[in-house]
Design a protein around this motif. Structure first.
Motif, PDB file in Angstrom:
ATOM      1  N   GLN A   1     -21.010   5.680  -0.912  1.00 58.73           N
ATOM      2  CA  GLN A   1     -19.993   6.659  -0.537  1.00 58.73           C
ATOM      3  C   GLN A   1     -20.348   7.470   0.703  1.00 58.73           C
ATOM      4  OE1 GLN A   1     -19.619   8.858  -4.210  1.00 58.73           O
ATOM      5  NE2 GLN A   1     -17.851   7.644  -4.854  1.00 58.73           N
ATOM      6  N   ASN A   2     -21.649   7.595   1.031  1.00 57.80           N
ATOM      7  CA  ASN A   2     -22.043   8.509   2.105  1.00 57.80           C
ATOM      8  C   ASN A   2     -22.783   7.880   3.272  1.00 57.80           C
ATOM      9  OD1 ASN A   2     -21.026  10.842   0.696  1.00 57.80           O
ATOM     10  ND2 ASN A   2     -22.741  10.592  -0.704  1.00 57.80           N
ATOM     11  N   ASP A   3     -23.481   6.795   3.078  1.00 61.03           N
ATOM     12  CA  ASP A   3     -24.305   6.193   4.121  1.00 61.03           C
ATOM     13  C   ASP A   3     -23.425   5.526   5.179  1.00 61.03           C
ATOM     14  OD1 ASP A   3     -26.088   4.719   5.677  1.00 61.03           O
ATOM     15  OD2 ASP A   3     -27.345   4.172   3.965  1.00 61.03           O
ATOM     16  N   PRO A   4     -23.614   5.872   6.468  1.00 61.06           N
ATOM     17  CA  PRO A   4     -22.830   5.255   7.538  1.00 61.06           C
ATOM     18  C   PRO A   4     -22.972   3.725   7.583  1.00 61.06           C
ATOM     19  CG  PRO A   4     -24.051   7.143   8.378  1.00 61.06           C
ATOM     20  CD  PRO A   4     -24.505   6.921   6.970  1.00 61.06           C
TER      21      PRO A   4
ATOM     22  N   ARG B   1     -18.178  -0.222   6.373  1.00 62.56           N
ATOM     23  CA  ARG B   1     -17.356  -1.428   6.168  1.00 62.56           C
ATOM     24  C   ARG B   1     -17.125  -1.668   4.675  1.00 62.56           C
ATOM     25  NH1 ARG B   1     -15.834  -5.345   9.843  1.00 62.56           N
ATOM     26  NH2 ARG B   1     -15.586  -3.430  11.008  1.00 62.56           N
ATOM     27  N   THR B   2     -18.107  -1.410   3.848  1.00 60.41           N
ATOM     28  CA  THR B   2     -17.967  -1.566   2.404  1.00 60.41           C
ATOM     29  C   THR B   2     -16.901  -0.617   1.871  1.00 60.41           C
ATOM     30  OG1 THR B   2     -20.291  -2.183   2.225  1.00 60.41           O
ATOM     31  CG2 THR B   2     -19.206  -1.473   0.197  1.00 60.41           C
ATOM     32  N   ARG B   3     -16.905   0.618   2.353  1.00 57.07           N
ATOM     33  CA  ARG B   3     -15.889   1.600   1.936  1.00 57.07           C
ATOM     34  C   ARG B   3     -14.500   1.161   2.392  1.00 57.07           C
ATOM     35  NH1 ARG B   3     -20.167   4.997   3.357  1.00 57.07           N
ATOM     36  NH2 ARG B   3     -19.316   5.490   5.400  1.00 57.07           N
ATOM     37  N   GLU B   4     -14.396   0.646   3.616  1.00 60.93           N
ATOM     38  CA  GLU B   4     -13.105   0.159   4.125  1.00 60.93           C
ATOM     39  C   GLU B   4     -12.592  -0.990   3.265  1.00 60.93           C
ATOM     40  OE1 GLU B   4     -14.063   1.119   8.844  1.00 60.93           O
ATOM     41  OE2 GLU B   4     -14.072  -0.947   8.119  1.00 60.93           O
TER      42      GLU B   4
END
Length: 194
Positions: free
Chosen positions: A40-43, A47-50
């Motif tokens: 949820q927080n690591d830049p 892509r995983t969040r997208e």
């Protein structure tokens, strides 16, 4: 992945082991993966969040479509319809070339010619495909929902059970707005003698 043998059947997580029941029986695997907080927080996981956001949107669109057509699907024996609909919704979402990655959606993808083509001909019941039951060519007016089957000869153009004397076609005209989630459906049944 290890198989669990013995009289005790476990499901769930215990320390670093996850126990679950699969097609092969009771299985156990070591807990692995990245923590939820890091995703949820690591830049590095942008892509995983997208991808997760778009998948969730596609799955919700698929559920809306299935729920809207529920009365037609109630007797279907296809237990994979949810995953098949989600797969098609994901393909349609990919035709959204105007939204930024992570915000692509089914509504915009379906507005394209390619998006409409991806949904056209989708069989909600993979165990009773329309082309395996109805052999006559037909057309559907997408504005009115009118179905036309010219020169239908039931004894030649319909696959029906031996001994049947009558068949009926039930059709539905479904209108779904994937932006607002509004939907409306109309049904029609046509009885025929064979």
């Amino acid at each position: 992945m290890a198989k669990l043998k013995g009289i005790i059947k476990l499901e769930g997580t215990l320390d670093n082991l996850t126990f679950y029941k699969g097609k092969e029986g009771y299985l156990v695997k070591t807990k692995s993966g990245v923590s939820k907080e890091r995703i949820q927080n690591d830049p590095a996981f942008e892509r995983t969040r997208e991808n997760g956001s778009e998948f969730g949107s596609s799955a919700s669109s698929g559920k809306l479509l299935r729920t809207s057509a529920r009365n037609l699907m109630i007797r279907a024996k296809d237990n994979r319809v949810s995953s098949r609909v989600t797969q098609v919704m994901t393909q349609i979402k990919n035709f959204d070339t105007t939204s930024i990655r992570g915000e692509r959606n089914v509504a915009t993808g379906l507005a394209t010619t390619e998006g409409k083509a991806a949904l056209k001909g989708f069989d909600f019941n993979n165990r009773a495909i329309l082309s395996a039951v109805l052999f006559a060519p037909f057309t559907v007016d997408s504005l009115t929902g009118e179905i036309s089957i010219p020169n239908l000869t039931p004894t030649n153009d319909i696959s029906y059970p031996s001994g049947a004397t009558h068949v009926s076609f039930t059709s539905a005209f479904l209108k779904v707005d994937f932006d607002t989630t509004e939907n409306a459906i109309e049904y029609d049944t046509i009885p025929l003698s064979v």
